[in-house]
Design an enzyme around this catalytic site. Structure first.
Site, PDB file in Angstrom:
ATOM      1  N   GLY A 171      -7.430  -2.029   8.586  1.00 36.50           N
ATOM      2  CA  GLY A 171      -7.156  -0.795   9.339  1.00 36.50           C
ATOM      3  C   GLY A 171      -5.812   0.006   8.523  1.00 36.50           C
ATOM      4  CB  CYS A 189      -2.868   1.747  -3.278  1.00 31.41           C
ATOM      5  SG  CYS A 189      -2.541   1.178  -1.548  1.00 31.41           S
TER       6      CYS A 189
END
Length: 230
Positions: A171, A189
């Site tokens: 999530g 990321c």
């Protein structure tokens, strides 16, 4: 197919070890798919860890011995989790909700943005950059890819999902008051040249309980009730 009930909401009072959380999600996903359990929105924190998504590159793990590193089946690259960060595991039946994977990810972004808006924080998407971002007019301008100067932007929330048989899990994670120095051990990321922030870093005296209330309030606005799919 029957319309699913509203998701169960669960809040953990103490940090949950990552392997334990993954095992619990795997079990719940199977139960949701079998019709033996309702959907689940699980709010928790983890001890300090780095997780590697399916697109993670070894070069982006800058200090591999700093915290435990776990490979995970979610999408994305390296992410930090730790105390002060609200991890939101959303285990939702996408087929029953009539939503595809791409649209679901957009809704996670909208849910995050709607949650931040309750604290007067403007969260934004950026093309080619996963997660939710905030502009930092209080910081020096930064050079963009074209060499021109642009307002500084920091990442405040990460998003990564996995879908099995149309049941989504993993999530999002919103930085409430984590130790931001812990992000220095990775390229978050895989996106270099930008910072990481949190609600408290932005000068907001926000608690984890405040964020939980905001998440619950924003959920129905974005996802609405589940719908029946023939």
């Amino acid at each position: 197919m029957n319309t699913p009930e509203q998701p169960e909401w669960r809040i953990e009072a103490s940090p949950v070890p990552y392997p334990e959380a993954v095992a619990a999600m795997e079990s719940r996903v199977a139960a949701i798919r079998a019709g033996d359990a309702p959907e689940l929105v699980w709010l928790l924190e983890h001890p300090p860890i780095y997780t590697a998504g399916t697109s993670a590159r070894g070069v982006d793990l800058l200090t591999p011995d700093r915290f435990p590193v776990f490979s995970t089946g979610r999408g994305g690259q390296y992410t930090y989790h730790g105390p002060g960060q609200r991890v939101v595991y959303a285990l939702l039946d996408l087929k029953s909700r009539g939503v595809g994977v791409h649209r679901y990810v957009r809704r996670l972004e909208e849910w995050t943005i709607g949650t931040l808006a309750r604290f007067n924080v403007v969260g934004e998407r950026r093309e080619g950059r996963v997660g939710v971002w905030v502009v930092r007019p209080d910081r020096p301008l930064r050079p963009g890819p074209d060499g021109t100067l642009h307002p500084a932007e920091d990442k405040i929330a990460a998003i990564g999902v996995r879908v099995r048989h149309w049941v989504a899990f993993h999530g999002l994670a919103i930085n409430v008051e984590p130790d931001l120095s812990h992000f220095a051990g990775i390229v978050p990321c895989g996106i270099a040249g930008h910072g990481v922030t949190s609600l408290v870093d932005l000068g907001l005296p926000v608690t984890m309980a405040d964020v939980d209330v905001a998440l619950r309030a924003a959920f129905d606005e974005v996802f609405g009730p589940a719908v029946e799919v023939p």
